[in-house]
Design a protein around this motif. Structure first.
Motif, short mmCIF file in Angstrom:
data_model
loop_
_atom_site.label_atom_id
_atom_site.label_comp_id
_atom_site.label_asym_id
_atom_site.label_seq_id
_atom_site.Cartn_x
_atom_site.Cartn_y
_atom_site.Cartn_z
N ASP A 114 9.10 25.45 2.96
CA ASP A 114 10.36 25.22 3.66
C ASP A 114 10.33 25.69 5.11
O ASP A 114 10.97 25.10 5.97
N LYS A 115 9.57 26.73 5.40
CA LYS A 115 9.47 27.24 6.77
C LYS A 115 8.92 26.19 7.72
O LYS A 115 9.24 26.17 8.90
N TYR A 116 8.06 25.33 7.19
CA TYR A 116 7.35 24.37 8.05
C TYR A 116 7.76 22.93 7.79
O TYR A 116 7.22 22.02 8.41
N SER A 117 8.74 22.70 6.93
CA SER A 117 9.11 21.34 6.54
C SER A 117 9.81 20.55 7.63
O SER A 117 9.82 19.34 7.61
N SER A 118 10.39 21.24 8.60
CA SER A 118 11.11 20.52 9.65
C SER A 118 10.18 19.87 10.67
O SER A 118 10.61 19.08 11.49
N LEU A 119 8.93 20.19 10.59
CA LEU A 119 7.99 19.61 11.53
C LEU A 119 7.84 18.11 11.29
O LEU A 119 7.89 17.65 10.15
N SER A 120 7.63 17.36 12.35
CA SER A 120 7.55 15.90 12.24
C SER A 120 6.16 15.41 11.84
O SER A 120 5.95 14.21 11.72
N SER A 121 5.25 16.30 11.60
CA SER A 121 3.88 15.94 11.23
C SER A 121 3.81 15.44 9.80
O SER A 121 4.65 15.77 8.96
N ALA A 122 2.77 14.68 9.50
CA ALA A 122 2.51 14.23 8.12
C ALA A 122 1.97 15.39 7.28
O ALA A 122 2.05 15.36 6.06
N TYR A 123 1.44 16.42 7.95
CA TYR A 123 0.86 17.56 7.28
C TYR A 123 1.94 18.59 6.95
O TYR A 123 2.94 18.71 7.64
N ILE A 127 -1.47 22.87 11.36
CA ILE A 127 -2.87 23.22 11.58
C ILE A 127 -3.57 22.04 12.26
O ILE A 127 -4.23 22.20 13.28
N LEU A 128 -3.43 20.86 11.68
CA LEU A 128 -4.02 19.64 12.22
C LEU A 128 -2.93 18.79 12.85
O LEU A 128 -1.79 18.80 12.40
N THR A 129 -3.31 18.04 13.88
CA THR A 129 -2.36 17.11 14.49
C THR A 129 -2.79 15.67 14.29
O THR A 129 -1.98 14.78 14.19
N SER A 130 -4.10 15.45 14.22
CA SER A 130 -4.63 14.09 14.11
C SER A 130 -4.81 13.69 12.65
O SER A 130 -5.22 14.49 11.82
N THR A 131 -4.54 12.42 12.37
CA THR A 131 -4.84 11.88 11.04
C THR A 131 -6.14 11.08 11.07
O THR A 131 -6.60 10.64 10.03
#
Length: 190
Positions: A114-123, A127-131
């Protein structure tokens, strides 16, 4: 050690002359440093007051997440996508072996997600930005080095003398599970 044994057998059978090729080669058994930390260290790490949103807080959260998810490897945490989480279960393929694993999400795991769920990343974690595979792999290598550096800093903040690494969470979970009489087959599967 096997080569030395074969060589020595050949010398005894007079197939070769003794020239001591292993004289400067250590072929003994080294003591393996204990990689696990106690449950009290895990608890202290969990309770450390760190400023949210900092790299140290993320490193701590990833370490605790790994411990709570049966020692999920850093590589698997790095590549863990939000689509791997459904109906209270984390389902993912172990990057090292391809083995499919499922983990029920307990409250301690959900709190970290939940701490990191608001991020718009697929991850799940930042840690990673690229898919794209090659770029993600380069990012992963930089991230693991950074993560271990941050864990060394966290180690210094703990009261007991210990060395945290990305593998410590895996070994600590396995040791704790064994100490709580979890079947070896369950620990091995984890």
């Amino acid at each position: 050690r096997i080569m030395r044994a074969v060589y020595n057998k050949a010398v005894r059978q007079k197939l070769v002359e003794q020239t001591h090729p292993f004289y400067d080669v250590y072929t003994g058994i080294d003591y393996t440093r204990k990689r696990a930390v106690s449950e009290s260290v895990i608890s202290h790490l969990y309770k450390l007051e760190l400023t949210e949103g900092t790299p140290l807080a993320l490193a701590r959260d990833i370490f605790i997440f790994s411990y709570c998810t049966r020692g999920m490897a850093f590589v698997d945490i790095s590549y863990l996508k939000k689509k791997n989480i459904q109906n209270g279960i984390i389902c993912y393929a172990r990057r090292k072996t391809g083995q499919l694993l499922s983990i029920r999400i307990e409250p301690c795991i959900q709190k970290i997600i939940d701490k990191y769920s608001s991020l718009s990343s697929a991850y799940v974690f930042p840690i990673l930005t690229s898919t794209e595979a090659k770029r993600a792999y380069v990012e992963y290598h930089a991230a693991i080095n950074n993560h271990n550096r941050l864990l060394r800093q966290l180690s210094k903040m703990l009261p007991e003398c210990c060395k945290l690494t990305s593998y410590t969470a895996r070994h600590s979970w396995a040791t704790a599970a064994r100490n709580h009489n979890v079947p070896i087959s369950t620990i091995s599967a984890g």
